[in-house]
Design a protein around this motif. Structure first.
Motif, PDB file in Angstrom:
ATOM      1  N   ARG A 183      55.225  39.910  25.725  1.00 13.57           N
ATOM      2  CA  ARG A 183      56.368  40.795  25.462  1.00 13.57           C
ATOM      3  C   ARG A 183      57.463  40.634  26.507  1.00 13.57           C
ATOM      4  O   ARG A 183      58.651  40.760  26.202  1.00 13.57           O
ATOM      5  CB  ARG A 183      55.905  42.260  25.436  1.00 13.57           C
ATOM      6  N   HIS A 184      57.070  40.357  27.742  1.00 11.80           N
ATOM      7  CA  HIS A 184      58.035  40.308  28.839  1.00 11.80           C
ATOM      8  C   HIS A 184      58.337  38.878  29.287  1.00 11.80           C
ATOM      9  O   HIS A 184      58.653  38.646  30.459  1.00 11.80           O
ATOM     10  CB  HIS A 184      57.524  41.154  30.007  1.00 11.80           C
ATOM     11  N   LYS A 185      58.230  37.951  28.344  1.00 14.37           N
ATOM     12  CA  LYS A 185      58.667  36.565  28.562  1.00 14.37           C
ATOM     13  C   LYS A 185      58.042  35.928  29.804  1.00 14.37           C
ATOM     14  O   LYS A 185      58.720  35.311  30.622  1.00 14.37           O
ATOM     15  CB  LYS A 185      60.198  36.497  28.679  1.00 14.37           C
ATOM     16  N   GLY A 186      56.756  36.107  29.950  1.00 16.09           N
ATOM     17  CA  GLY A 186      56.058  35.515  31.082  1.00 16.09           C
ATOM     18  C   GLY A 186      55.844  36.458  32.245  1.00 16.09           C
ATOM     19  O   GLY A 186      55.155  36.115  33.206  1.00 16.09           O
ATOM     20  N   ALA A 187      56.425  37.655  32.185  1.00 20.55           N
ATOM     21  CA  ALA A 187      56.248  38.679  33.232  1.00 20.55           C
ATOM     22  C   ALA A 187      56.489  38.104  34.624  1.00 20.55           C
ATOM     23  O   ALA A 187      55.616  38.122  35.495  1.00 20.55           O
ATOM     24  CB  ALA A 187      54.854  39.302  33.137  1.00 20.55           C
ATOM     25  N   ALA A 188      57.716  37.604  34.818  1.00 20.61           N
ATOM     26  CA  ALA A 188      58.051  36.956  36.094  1.00 20.61           C
ATOM     27  C   ALA A 188      57.896  37.902  37.279  1.00 20.61           C
ATOM     28  O   ALA A 188      57.621  37.466  38.399  1.00 20.61           O
ATOM     29  CB  ALA A 188      59.480  36.420  36.033  1.00 20.61           C
ATOM     30  N   HIS A 189      58.069  39.210  37.036  1.00 22.15           N
ATOM     31  CA  HIS A 189      57.978  40.170  38.142  1.00 22.15           C
ATOM     32  C   HIS A 189      56.559  40.300  38.684  1.00 22.15           C
ATOM     33  O   HIS A 189      56.350  40.849  39.772  1.00 22.15           O
ATOM     34  CB  HIS A 189      58.475  41.545  37.676  1.00 22.15           C
ATOM     35  N   LEU A 190      55.565  39.803  37.930  1.00 18.36           N
ATOM     36  CA  LEU A 190      54.179  39.866  38.385  1.00 18.36           C
ATOM     37  C   LEU A 190      53.728  38.582  39.075  1.00 18.36           C
ATOM     38  O   LEU A 190      52.627  38.529  39.609  1.00 18.36           O
ATOM     39  CB  LEU A 190      53.247  40.149  37.200  1.00 18.36           C
ATOM     40  N   ARG A 191      54.569  37.569  39.037  1.00 15.08           N
ATOM     41  CA  ARG A 191      54.179  36.301  39.651  1.00 15.08           C
ATOM     42  C   ARG A 191      54.196  36.415  41.169  1.00 15.08           C
ATOM     43  O   ARG A 191      55.088  37.027  41.752  1.00 15.08           O
ATOM     44  CB  ARG A 191      55.134  35.184  39.231  1.00 15.08           C
ATOM     45  N   THR A 192      53.234  35.785  41.789  1.00 11.43           N
ATOM     46  CA  THR A 192      53.201  35.755  43.244  1.00 11.43           C
ATOM     47  C   THR A 192      54.337  34.893  43.781  1.00 11.43           C
ATOM     48  O   THR A 192      54.727  33.892  43.165  1.00 11.43           O
ATOM     49  CB  THR A 192      51.850  35.210  43.744  1.00 11.43           C
ATOM     50  N   GLU A 193      54.886  35.287  44.913  1.00  9.55           N
ATOM     51  CA  GLU A 193      55.989  34.535  45.511  1.00  9.55           C
ATOM     52  C   GLU A 193      55.532  33.183  46.051  1.00  9.55           C
ATOM     53  O   GLU A 193      56.356  32.322  46.353  1.00  9.55           O
ATOM     54  CB  GLU A 193      56.610  35.359  46.647  1.00  9.55           C
ATOM     55  N   SER A 194      54.241  32.991  46.143  1.00  8.18           N
ATOM     56  CA  SER A 194      53.745  31.744  46.729  1.00  8.18           C
ATOM     57  C   SER A 194      54.108  30.522  45.893  1.00  8.18           C
ATOM     58  O   SER A 194      54.198  29.413  46.423  1.00  8.18           O
ATOM     59  CB  SER A 194      52.225  31.815  46.903  1.00  8.18           C
ATOM     60  N   TYR A 195      54.349  30.723  44.583  1.00  7.73           N
ATOM     61  CA  TYR A 195      54.655  29.561  43.750  1.00  7.73           C
ATOM     62  C   TYR A 195      56.036  28.987  44.069  1.00  7.73           C
ATOM     63  O   TYR A 195      56.361  27.860  43.683  1.00  7.73           O
ATOM     64  CB  TYR A 195      54.559  29.921  42.266  1.00  7.73           C
ATOM     65  N   LYS A 196      56.878  29.738  44.790  1.00 10.09           N
ATOM     66  CA  LYS A 196      58.200  29.253  45.191  1.00 10.09           C
ATOM     67  C   LYS A 196      58.154  28.492  46.519  1.00 10.09           C
ATOM     68  O   LYS A 196      59.140  27.875  46.913  1.00 10.09           O
ATOM     69  CB  LYS A 196      59.164  30.431  45.340  1.00 10.09           C
ATOM     70  N   MET A 197      57.049  28.563  47.205  1.00  8.89           N
ATOM     71  CA  MET A 197      56.941  27.929  48.522  1.00  8.89           C
ATOM     72  C   MET A 197      56.791  26.418  48.381  1.00  8.89           C
ATOM     73  O   MET A 197      56.176  25.940  47.430  1.00  8.89           O
ATOM     74  CB  MET A 197      55.733  28.492  49.281  1.00  8.89           C
ATOM     75  N   PRO A 198      57.357  25.638  49.328  1.00  8.01           N
ATOM     76  CA  PRO A 198      57.101  24.186  49.319  1.00  8.01           C
ATOM     77  C   PRO A 198      55.626  23.913  49.568  1.00  8.01           C
ATOM     78  O   PRO A 198      54.924  24.726  50.178  1.00  8.01           O
ATOM     79  CB  PRO A 198      57.982  23.665  50.458  1.00  8.01           C
ATOM     80  N   TRP A 199      55.180  22.747  49.133  1.00  9.97           N
ATOM     81  CA  TRP A 199      53.748  22.461  49.187  1.00  9.97           C
ATOM     82  C   TRP A 199      53.196  22.521  50.601  1.00  9.97           C
ATOM     83  O   TRP A 199      52.074  22.975  50.821  1.00  9.97           O
ATOM     84  CB  TRP A 199      53.466  21.082  48.575  1.00  9.97           C
ATOM     85  N   TYR A 200      53.998  22.076  51.599  1.00 11.40           N
ATOM     86  CA  TYR A 200      53.476  22.059  52.966  1.00 11.40           C
ATOM     87  C   TYR A 200      53.332  23.473  53.533  1.00 11.40           C
ATOM     88  O   TYR A 200      52.462  23.726  54.372  1.00 11.40           O
ATOM     89  CB  TYR A 200      54.361  21.198  53.874  1.00 11.40           C
ATOM     90  N   SER A 201      54.158  24.409  53.050  1.00  8.58           N
ATOM     91  CA  SER A 201      54.005  25.799  53.484  1.00  8.58           C
ATOM     92  C   SER A 201      52.851  26.467  52.738  1.00  8.58           C
ATOM     93  O   SER A 201      52.090  27.246  53.321  1.00  8.58           O
ATOM     94  CB  SER A 201      55.298  26.578  53.239  1.00  8.58           C
ATOM     95  N   TYR A 202      52.729  26.156  51.439  1.00  9.03           N
ATOM     96  CA  TYR A 202      51.659  26.753  50.634  1.00  9.03           C
ATOM     97  C   TYR A 202      50.290  26.396  51.203  1.00  9.03           C
ATOM     98  O   TYR A 202      49.382  27.228  51.249  1.00  9.03           O
ATOM     99  CB  TYR A 202      51.778  26.273  49.189  1.00  9.03           C
ATOM    100  N   HIS A 203      50.139  25.148  51.650  1.00  7.52           N
ATOM    101  CA  HIS A 203      48.860  24.694  52.197  1.00  7.52           C
ATOM    102  C   HIS A 203      48.789  24.844  53.720  1.00  7.52           C
ATOM    103  O   HIS A 203      47.862  24.328  54.350  1.00  7.52           O
ATOM    104  CB  HIS A 203      48.611  23.237  51.808  1.00  7.52           C
ATOM    105  N   SER A 204      49.789  25.525  54.308  1.00  4.55           N
ATOM    106  CA  SER A 204      49.820  25.808  55.754  1.00  4.55           C
ATOM    107  C   SER A 204      49.823  24.542  56.602  1.00  4.55           C
ATOM    108  O   SER A 204      49.330  24.540  57.741  1.00  4.55           O
ATOM    109  CB  SER A 204      48.630  26.702  56.152  1.00  4.55           C
TER     110      SER A 204
END
Length: 256
Positions: free
Chosen positions: A193-214
């Motif tokens: 209903r909410h087109k993927g519910a972007a407001h529930l997505r974790t912000e981690s998916y916006k991080m570059p790969w090197y930051s995501y994997h620390s």
């Protein structure tokens, strides 16, 4: 979505209901090692059947292998059984299981204690979690003998705390505002209903790969360690040089 397949028991087929009712006050034990394990080595099947034959309870065993030589008159072998419906029957006293997720959740839902014979994957961990909560017992199928298996069944059958603890888990499992399957359907439809519910997505998916994997953090820590080690090595080298110079001066004075 844990327990989505659990539901109230339906009436049993006539032949199973008749067998279950014939157990009288002793009740029934059911055994299943899941869809992947239809049969066992002959010696293992024989010791399980021999242990069952000693019990006053009736036994329904899902088993597709050759008929064990020690099978007792109290045991019925079946190729398939309505596991959820049997677990929900009032005469079921014990579930001998391999510890698969679905079977464990159904046993919790219906409040039936477990004797676990884990074989593969996550089964040992599932049974261990049941055991530490006092709602079942884990037996190592690869090292057990007839007496160990028989005593394990007797312990869970005759010690009331196992059933009480499993029924407590059942009450916790059932005490939800909506059924697990209804909850899953609601959230699937919510996201649609909410087109993927972007407001529930974790912000981690916006991080570059090197930051995501620390990776950046690890590089920083490695750099700090290298600096400390380098400084320590330089100090030791400097100290050793001073000692050598002093020794050289002393040797020079002695030679004069």
């Amino acid at each position: 979505m844990g327990g989505f397949q659990c539901k109230p028991a339906k009436p049993l087929p006539e032949h199973l209901e008749e067998f279950v009712q014939s157990s009288g006050e002793h009740g029934v034990i059911i055994m299943s090692l899941g869809t992947l394990i239809g049969e066992l080595p002959h010696d293992l099947a024989d010791l399980i059947a021999a242990a069952f034959a000693k019990l006053p309870q009736k036994v329904i065993w899902r088993y597709k292998g050759d008929r064990p030589a020690t099978l007792g008159h109290n045991t019925m072998l079946v190729d398939w059984m309505p596991q959820n419906d049997l677990l929900g029957h009032s005469k079921i006293k014990l579930f001998v299981a391999h510890g698969g997720t679905n079977g464990v959740q159904e046993a919790i839902y219906h409040g039936v204690p477990i004797v676990g014979l884990p074989l593969i994957f996550d089964q040992r961990d599932n049974i261990f979690r049941i055991e530490v909560r006092g709602a079942g017992k884990l037996i190592d199928i690869f090292s057990m003998n007839e007496d160990i298996f028989f005593q394990g069944i007797q312990e869970v059958l005759n010690e009331p705390s196992y059933r009480m603890n499993m029924q407590r888990l059942s009450r916790l499992h059932r005490d939800q505002p909506m059924k697990p399957l209804e909850n899953a359907i609601f959230w699937i439809e919510f996201v649609m209903r909410h087109k993927g519910a972007a407001h529930l997505r974790t912000e981690s998916y916006k991080m570059p790969w090197y930051s995501y994997h620390s990776v950046d953090v690890m590089l920083f820590l490695v750099g700090v360690v290298l600096i400390i080690l380098g400084t320590f090595a330089a100090l030791i080298r400097c100290f050793c040089s001073m000692c050598l110079r002093k020794k050289s001066k002393c040797d020079l004075k002695k030679s004069k």
